[in-house]
Design a protein around this motif. Structure first.
Motif, PDB file in Angstrom:
ATOM      1  N   HIS A 104       0.841  -1.198   0.000  1.00 12.95           N
ATOM      2  CA  HIS A 104       0.000   0.000   0.000  1.00 12.95           C
ATOM      3  C   HIS A 104       0.875   1.245   0.000  1.00 12.95           C
ATOM      4  O   HIS A 104       1.950   1.247   0.631  1.00 12.95           O
ATOM      5  CB  HIS A 104      -0.913  -0.005   1.229  1.00 12.95           C
ATOM      6  N   ASP A 105       0.406   2.288  -0.680  1.00 16.26           N
ATOM      7  CA  ASP A 105       1.281   3.469  -0.812  1.00 16.26           C
ATOM      8  C   ASP A 105       1.547   4.160   0.528  1.00 16.26           C
ATOM      9  O   ASP A 105       2.523   4.896   0.645  1.00 16.26           O
ATOM     10  CB  ASP A 105       0.773   4.434  -1.887  1.00 16.26           C
ATOM     11  N   THR A 106       0.722   3.892   1.575  1.00 11.46           N
ATOM     12  CA  THR A 106       1.030   4.488   2.878  1.00 11.46           C
ATOM     13  C   THR A 106       2.206   3.781   3.564  1.00 11.46           C
ATOM     14  O   THR A 106       2.678   4.227   4.596  1.00 11.46           O
ATOM     15  CB  THR A 106      -0.198   4.469   3.821  1.00 11.46           C
ATOM     16  N   GLU A 107       2.690   2.684   2.989  1.00  8.30           N
ATOM     17  CA  GLU A 107       3.909   2.054   3.516  1.00  8.30           C
ATOM     18  C   GLU A 107       5.144   2.819   3.091  1.00  8.30           C
ATOM     19  O   GLU A 107       6.212   2.672   3.691  1.00  8.30           O
ATOM     20  CB  GLU A 107       4.037   0.617   2.999  1.00  8.30           C
ATOM     21  N   PRO A 141       5.348   6.545   2.335  1.00  3.96           N
ATOM     22  CA  PRO A 141       4.724   7.861   2.155  1.00  3.96           C
ATOM     23  C   PRO A 141       5.677   8.942   1.622  1.00  3.96           C
ATOM     24  O   PRO A 141       5.231   9.888   0.986  1.00  3.96           O
ATOM     25  CB  PRO A 141       4.243   8.223   3.569  1.00  3.96           C
ATOM     26  N   GLY A 152      -4.725   3.381  -3.321  1.00  2.00           N
ATOM     27  CA  GLY A 152      -3.457   3.280  -2.604  1.00  2.00           C
ATOM     28  C   GLY A 152      -2.835   1.894  -2.679  1.00  2.00           C
ATOM     29  O   GLY A 152      -1.653   1.727  -2.359  1.00  2.00           O
ATOM     30  N   GLU A 192      -5.299   3.462   5.194  1.00  2.00           N
ATOM     31  CA  GLU A 192      -3.954   3.600   5.742  1.00  2.00           C
ATOM     32  C   GLU A 192      -3.556   2.264   6.354  1.00  2.00           C
ATOM     33  O   GLU A 192      -4.371   1.631   7.031  1.00  2.00           O
ATOM     34  CB  GLU A 192      -4.011   4.689   6.809  1.00  2.00           C
ATOM     35  N   LEU A 242      -1.895   0.076   9.095  1.00  2.00           N
ATOM     36  CA  LEU A 242      -1.542   0.293  10.494  1.00  2.00           C
ATOM     37  C   LEU A 242      -0.292  -0.529  10.830  1.00  2.00           C
ATOM     38  O   LEU A 242      -0.371  -1.695  11.184  1.00  2.00           O
ATOM     39  CB  LEU A 242      -2.708  -0.101  11.410  1.00  2.00           C
ATOM     40  N   PHE A 255      -5.634  -2.557   8.037  1.00  2.00           N
ATOM     41  CA  PHE A 255      -6.026  -1.238   7.530  1.00  2.00           C
ATOM     42  C   PHE A 255      -7.069  -0.558   8.398  1.00  2.00           C
ATOM     43  O   PHE A 255      -7.847  -1.214   9.088  1.00  2.00           O
ATOM     44  CB  PHE A 255      -6.686  -1.377   6.151  1.00  2.00           C
ATOM     45  N   GLU A 266      -9.371   3.487   7.777  1.00  2.00           N
ATOM     46  CA  GLU A 266      -9.356   4.720   6.995  1.00  2.00           C
ATOM     47  C   GLU A 266      -8.424   5.702   7.706  1.00  2.00           C
ATOM     48  O   GLU A 266      -8.320   5.691   8.935  1.00  2.00           O
ATOM     49  CB  GLU A 266     -10.773   5.329   6.930  1.00  2.00           C
ATOM     50  N   LYS A 267      -7.769   6.594   6.945  1.00  2.00           N
ATOM     51  CA  LYS A 267      -6.954   7.636   7.587  1.00  2.00           C
ATOM     52  C   LYS A 267      -7.821   8.434   8.545  1.00  2.00           C
ATOM     53  O   LYS A 267      -7.369   8.862   9.612  1.00  2.00           O
ATOM     54  CB  LYS A 267      -6.367   8.574   6.530  1.00  2.00           C
ATOM     55  N   LYS A 280      -9.353   3.100  15.587  1.00  4.51           N
ATOM     56  CA  LYS A 280      -8.205   2.506  14.893  1.00  4.51           C
ATOM     57  C   LYS A 280      -7.488   1.518  15.800  1.00  4.51           C
ATOM     58  O   LYS A 280      -7.145   0.412  15.388  1.00  4.51           O
ATOM     59  CB  LYS A 280      -7.203   3.607  14.519  1.00  4.51           C
TER      60      LYS A 280
END
Ligand code: FES
Ligand code: FE
Length: 463
Positions: free
Chosen positions: A51-54, A56, A153, A189, A191, A366, A368-369, A376
């Motif tokens: 995932h692109d949040t890995e 950033p 993402g 996002e 986690l 995951f 959501e942001k 979360k």
């Protein structure tokens, strides 16, 4: 047609019987097939990598696998994500040996050739001497590049430069995937870094199950109803442990082998609100039981982003488990809590082939942001406890796959078959909003059968 004849004279298409919906057990252990799968499946289709949040920040990278090939997934100075073969074009050293990090120069530790995050060759030490009389032009000395596509993402890549787009590869499943992966403007996002765990099992044992096998839940995960979140007090006849009510809903499968189990939410809504779901509007249902990671306050955003059909689906029979072919699984689960409320768990698995008898189980969790931090934290705890590599549910699955792989090697075992004969008799229910092949009722085998059909299609195609 590439219907290869294996060393013992069997053709690949002999391994699958389309009429009786059976597959030869030897497919679960055969090393010769494994080599072909790496070329014909993992060498061709879109593969989920992370995932692109890995990653950033500019220069961030992770190392992953596309089947048997190691790759670097890196963000360049412009913020764009690239996937390159993690094999040095000089003498085949693994260029990036770390799991993750940040750099704008990926330097091979063997002789020092260096590459940009997009795979381009930068240069080599003592380049004049090293390249003396070189034959290959410098612009061809980069790492081999894969084609990349992002979706919500999620990072996918393929070696097939002019094959179908990711959207075409998703096909009819995209309508449903959107309700999971494109729910908010902020996006999903990850986690924490993904969990990784090696299992002595063939990748297909995990992946055909991931194509939405419902039946195993009733037996293998029976504790869920005996002492777990779905337990209820025994009725007058002493019957308490029964997961079968959870097995109703719709299942969706596509020609590309993707699968979804869309489980009926109405019973949970009755329990939570005491009201008849038929009398509640879509918005009231969504607010009473929002999708995992969404709070009632976030529901208006869903209304802006989805059409009536998708909203109806999300409030009635949302996709809760499913797989993307060939080796991804997602779970967006509504878990009942002891206090009568429901907390969501969101996880994505990949089962990476590591030889005919081994796989690596990767698990991303995951939210959501925009999911509030307390929720979360609860989602993370729940997802690790239930759906992680050591989770109470996944441990049971991980224990069956090595047994299957082991016994499938037997000379006699190889000749018997896996059976996928449970077939939906009812198509989509009235008012079903989405596309694809749809079955309504108690869980069946059609989704897994579609997975094997996609396997067969790629294994016998020379495209
Ligand atoms: Fe990488 Fe020689 S193998 S620089
Ligand atoms: Fe399971």
């Amino acid at each position: 047609n590439a219907d290869t004849t294996l060393r013992d004279g069997t053709r690949i298409s002999d391994l699958i019987n389309h009429e009786t919906r059976e597959v030869k057990v030897r497919t679960l252990s055969d090393p010769e097939l494994y080599e072909l799968e790496m070329e014909r499946i993992f060498g061709k289709t879109w593969i989920f990598l992370g995932h692109d949040t890995e990653i950033p920040n500019k220069g961030d990278f992770i190392t992953r696998d596309m089947g048997s090939d190691a790759v670097i997934v890196a963000r360049d100075r412009e913020g764009e994500i690239h996937v390159s073969l993690n094999v040095c074009p000089h003498r085949a050293m693994k260029v990036q040996t770390h799991d993750a990090g940040n750099t704008n120069v990926h330097m091979c530790i063997y002789h020092g050739w260096a590459f940009k995050p997009n795979g381009d060759f930068i240069g080599a030490p003592v380049e004049k001497e090293c390249m003396h009389g070189h034959m290959t032009p410098k612009d061809q000395l980069g790492l081999k590049k894969a084609r990349v596509a992002l979706y919500g993402g999620l990072i996918f890549a393929t070696w097939s430069i002019d094959g179908p787009s990711l959207e075409e590869f998703f096909g009819d499943a995209k309508y449903y995937f959107d309700t999971l992966f494109l729910r908010t403007g902020g996006g999903l996002e990850v986690l924490g870094p993904p969990q990784r765990f090696r299992i002595n099992a063939n990748w297909k044992t995990a992946c055909e199950q991931s194509a939405a096998d419902g039946f195993h839940t009733l037996t293998l995960h029976r504790w869920l109803a005996e002492v777990g979140p779905y337990a209820k007090k025994p009725d007058a006849e002493g019957k308490g442990a029964d997961l079968s009510p959870e097995m109703y809903g719709c299942e969706v499968w596509t020609d590309q082998g993707h699968a979804l189990r869309c489980i009926d939410l109405d019973r949970k809504i009755v329990r939570l609100t005491g009201k008849n779901p038929a009398e509640l509007s879509v918005i009231e249902k969504l607010k009473a039981l929002p999708p995992p990671g969404i709070t009632p306050e976030m529901v208006p955003e869903l209304l802006e982003r989805f059409d009536d059909g998708q909203l109806k689906l999300m409030s009635w029979r949302p996709p809760q488990v499913g797989g993307f072919f060939p080796n991804g699984l997602f779970e967006f689960i509504y878990l009942p809590q002891p206090d009568g409320t429901v907390v969501g768990a969101c996880a994505l698995h990949a089962y990476i082939p590591k030889g005919p008898g081994q796989l690596e189980f990767m698990n991303w969790i995951f939210a959501e942001k925009d999911t509030p931090p307390e929720l979360k934290a609860r989602m993370l705890r729940q997802s690790v406890q239930m759906l992680g590599t050591s989770g109470m549910v996944e441990m049971e699955d991980s224990d069956t796959w090595p047994h299957q792989t082991e016994v499938a090697k037997g000379a006699m075992a190889k000749t018997i078959t896996l059976k996928y004969q449970a077939k939906f008799e009812q198509g989509a229910p009235e008012g079903w909003p989405g596309p694809g092949h749809v079955g309504d009722g108690f869980t069946k085998d059609d989704t897994q059968w579609a997975w094997w059909n996609a396997w067969h299609e790629l294994m016998t195609s020379d495209k």
